[in-house]
Design an enzyme around this catalytic site. Sequence first.
Site, PDB file in Angstrom:
ATOM      1  N   GLY A  72       0.809  -1.209   0.000  1.00 31.77           N
ATOM      2  CA  GLY A  72       0.000   0.000   0.000  1.00 31.77           C
ATOM      3  C   GLY A  72       0.839   1.254   0.000  1.00 31.77           C
ATOM      4  O   GLY A  72       2.046   1.219  -0.257  1.00 31.77           O
ATOM      5  N   SER A 101       5.480  -5.450   1.794  1.00 32.56           N
ATOM      6  CA  SER A 101       5.695  -4.010   1.688  1.00 32.56           C
ATOM      7  C   SER A 101       5.160  -3.297   2.931  1.00 32.56           C
ATOM      8  O   SER A 101       5.629  -3.538   4.034  1.00 32.56           O
ATOM      9  CB  SER A 101       5.042  -3.491   0.399  1.00 32.56           C
ATOM     10  OG  SER A 101       5.385  -2.146   0.163  1.00 32.56           O
ATOM     11  N   MET A 102       4.154  -2.430   2.797  1.00 34.02           N
ATOM     12  CA  MET A 102       3.597  -1.744   3.949  1.00 34.02           C
ATOM     13  C   MET A 102       2.953  -2.721   4.923  1.00 34.02           C
ATOM     14  O   MET A 102       2.870  -2.448   6.122  1.00 34.02           O
ATOM     15  CB  MET A 102       2.570  -0.698   3.513  1.00 34.02           C
ATOM     16  CG  MET A 102       3.156   0.644   3.149  1.00 34.02           C
ATOM     17  SD  MET A 102       3.931   1.507   4.547  1.00 34.02           S
ATOM     18  CE  MET A 102       5.661   1.347   4.153  1.00 34.02           C
ATOM     19  N   HIS A 126      10.705  -4.477   1.159  1.00 31.98           N
ATOM     20  CA  HIS A 126      11.465  -3.769   0.134  1.00 31.98           C
ATOM     21  C   HIS A 126      11.412  -2.284   0.442  1.00 31.98           C
ATOM     22  O   HIS A 126      10.713  -1.846   1.358  1.00 31.98           O
ATOM     23  CB  HIS A 126      10.954  -4.073  -1.286  1.00 31.98           C
ATOM     24  CG  HIS A 126       9.561  -3.587  -1.574  1.00 31.98           C
ATOM     25  ND1 HIS A 126       8.923  -3.795  -2.771  1.00 31.98           N
ATOM     26  CD2 HIS A 126       8.669  -2.894  -0.814  1.00 31.98           C
ATOM     27  CE1 HIS A 126       7.724  -3.266  -2.745  1.00 31.98           C
ATOM     28  NE2 HIS A 126       7.548  -2.714  -1.581  1.00 31.98           N
ATOM     29  N   ASP A 176      12.999  -6.820  -3.668  1.00 35.46           N
ATOM     30  CA  ASP A 176      11.929  -7.576  -3.034  1.00 35.46           C
ATOM     31  C   ASP A 176      12.519  -8.817  -2.372  1.00 35.46           C
ATOM     32  O   ASP A 176      13.140  -9.649  -3.043  1.00 35.46           O
ATOM     33  CB  ASP A 176      10.871  -8.001  -4.053  1.00 35.46           C
ATOM     34  CG  ASP A 176      10.113  -6.817  -4.634  1.00 35.46           C
ATOM     35  OD1 ASP A 176      10.302  -5.687  -4.141  1.00 35.46           O
ATOM     36  OD2 ASP A 176       9.338  -7.015  -5.585  1.00 35.46           O
TER      37      ASP A 176
END
Length: 208
Positions: A72, A101-102, A126, A176
């Site tokens: 996000g 991620s988030m 990441h 990633d």
Amino acid sequence: MPVGVPKVPFRFPGEEDAVWTDLYNRLHRERFLFLGQELDTETSNQLVGLIVYLSIEDATRDHYLFINCPGGWILPGITLYDTMQWVTPEIHTIGMGLAASMGSFILVGGEITKRVALPYAWVMIHQPASVFCEDETEEFFLEIDQILGFRQAVLEIYIERTYASPWIIAEDLERDVFMSATEAQAHGVVDLVGFEYENENTGDSLSI
């Protein structure tokens, strides 16, 4: 045909009879919260509002945030993270499915020693990226400066809240990096793996 949100019986404090309420409202009353979609401004604001309201209602009860999030926006993520650190109740984070991620950023933001990954959960970290404008003008270069500032803040938080060496985290954020639950535990993104862990405050086992 969509099933919709199931309703369950619940007797609100002060009421004589139980009423039918939606499942998530009932779970929220027990401090079970859910991040099960991309983290955007609306979702972040809803979770922030719930966390603040429930903290005001009873600051002595821990919160449990279940995370199955593909990622996000960084600003809503930082907003939610800061709120989690600010409120009095401790927030347990539980990674299930994919916390990417988030999603992984919120997972690592839970109370240290109370961050859990279910056995077949995956975590991906990441570096943050964002797009505030599309024109290649002076604003574009301002955006780059902002992204670099956000990246540094995220890097510092991961370093502060994990067991991995700073250079390992810095290297991992360059690409990633997918981790199994046990690999996430080794990195310090989570503290425990499994369905059951010890509640340090009461000594009781909490079944997830």
